[in-house]
Design an enzyme around this catalytic site. Structure first.
Site, PDB file in Angstrom:
ATOM      1  N   CYS A 183       0.806  -1.223   0.000  1.00  0.00           N
ATOM      2  CA  CYS A 183       0.000   0.000   0.000  1.00  0.00           C
ATOM      3  C   CYS A 183       0.842   1.278   0.000  1.00  0.00           C
ATOM      4  O   CYS A 183       0.616   2.203  -0.793  1.00  0.00           O
ATOM      5  CB  CYS A 183      -0.983  -0.014   1.163  1.00  0.00           C
TER       6      CYS A 183
ATOM      7  N   HIS B 183      -2.889   1.510   6.959  1.00  0.00           N
ATOM      8  CA  HIS B 183      -3.139   1.378   5.517  1.00  0.00           C
ATOM      9  C   HIS B 183      -3.238   2.759   4.901  1.00  0.00           C
ATOM     10  O   HIS B 183      -3.637   3.740   5.568  1.00  0.00           O
ATOM     11  CB  HIS B 183      -4.420   0.577   5.270  1.00  0.00           C
TER      12      HIS B 183
ATOM     13  N   HIS C 151      -5.965   1.787  -4.355  1.00  0.00           N
ATOM     14  CA  HIS C 151      -4.938   1.347  -3.397  1.00  0.00           C
ATOM     15  C   HIS C 151      -4.478  -0.061  -3.758  1.00  0.00           C
ATOM     16  O   HIS C 151      -5.088  -0.739  -4.597  1.00  0.00           O
ATOM     17  CB  HIS C 151      -5.475   1.398  -1.968  1.00  0.00           C
TER      18      HIS C 151
END
Length: 242
Positions: free
Chosen positions: A162, A207, A219
């Site tokens: 990520c 995240h 993402h």
């Protein structure tokens, strides 16, 4: 008459002497006066033994310890392969080439699938408002849809995690981000009304992604998935960088 008898006597004596010389072996006078018999003998090598010796001489071989044979004693003769070994090597080579060809076809198929996925997703978010440079960030990020998630990945060639994905996208616009999601949570200006191109981060910094507008984000989600666009699925913080 007397002459005749004398002649006969002489002849008889001569005959007796001749007979004695034939039948009686020669006698030599020994130094001590005794008589000794003189004999003569000669020995001959049996013919079979001579042939055996010649055979032995012709077959006997003796090599001296330090003898030099001009390097032939260390001659390196290359090993030859049997036909079965050659056939096995040819089959192994053929199998390897087939495996490489299959891998190449599989890679090409994956690339086509990724391109198709990117095209379909790009057309599905045409409602993203044009907001200058933020829109450029979104459009650049959309081309990486389909790239697999790889923990620690930081490029399309290796895959993305990520924070590696957001770092790569913003670096294209001259904006350097820290390597981890938690560290990226502290960059930019915090906002409550997100716009396309804003960085989005979970409150605990676990995240990170990029807001594309319309309540959606792009993402690199998790292992086994690829870079994708989806709806916001939980509360996020927003950081404006452009």
């Amino acid at each position: 008459m007397k002459k005749t008898r004398k002649y006969v006597s002489m002849m008889a004596a001569a005959t007796i002497c001749g007979m004695l010389s034939i039948g009686i072996p020669a006698v030599a006078q020994a130094s001590d006066g005794s008589e000794a018999v003189v004999t003569s003998s000669r020995s001959f090598t049996p013919g079979s033994k001579v042939r055996a010796d010649l055979l032995t001489e012709s077959t006997a071989t003796t090599v001296e310890k330090d003898s030099s044979w001009g390097g032939i004693e260390s001659l390196n003769v290359p090993a030859t392969k049997s036909q079965a070994e050659k056939d096995a090597e040819a089959k192994a080579q053929q199998a390897q080439e087939q495996a490489q060809a299959a891998a190449s076809r599989n890679q090409s198929s994956q690339q086509v699938s990724r391109s198709a996925a990117r095209s379909s997703t790009v057309s599905a978010i045409t409602d993203v408002p044009a907001t200058g440079r933020g829109a450029d960030v979104v459009n650049y990020a959309l081309q990486f849809q389909g790239i697999p998630y790889v923990f620690g990945g930081t490029s399309p060639a290796t895959g993305f995690d990520c924070s590696g994905f957001t770092q790569y996208v913003f670096a294209h616009f001259g904006i350097g981000l820290p390597r981890t999601a938690d560290a990226q949570r502290s960059v930019g200006v915090p906002v409550t009304d997100p716009a396309p191109g804003d960085l989005i981060v979970t409150p605990e910094g676990s995240h990170v992604g990029i807001y594309v507008g319309g309540g959606r984000m792009i993402h690199a989600p998790d292992v086994g998935r690829t870079v994708t666009v989806e709806k916001l699925y939980r509360p996020f913080e927003y950081r404006r960088l452009v």
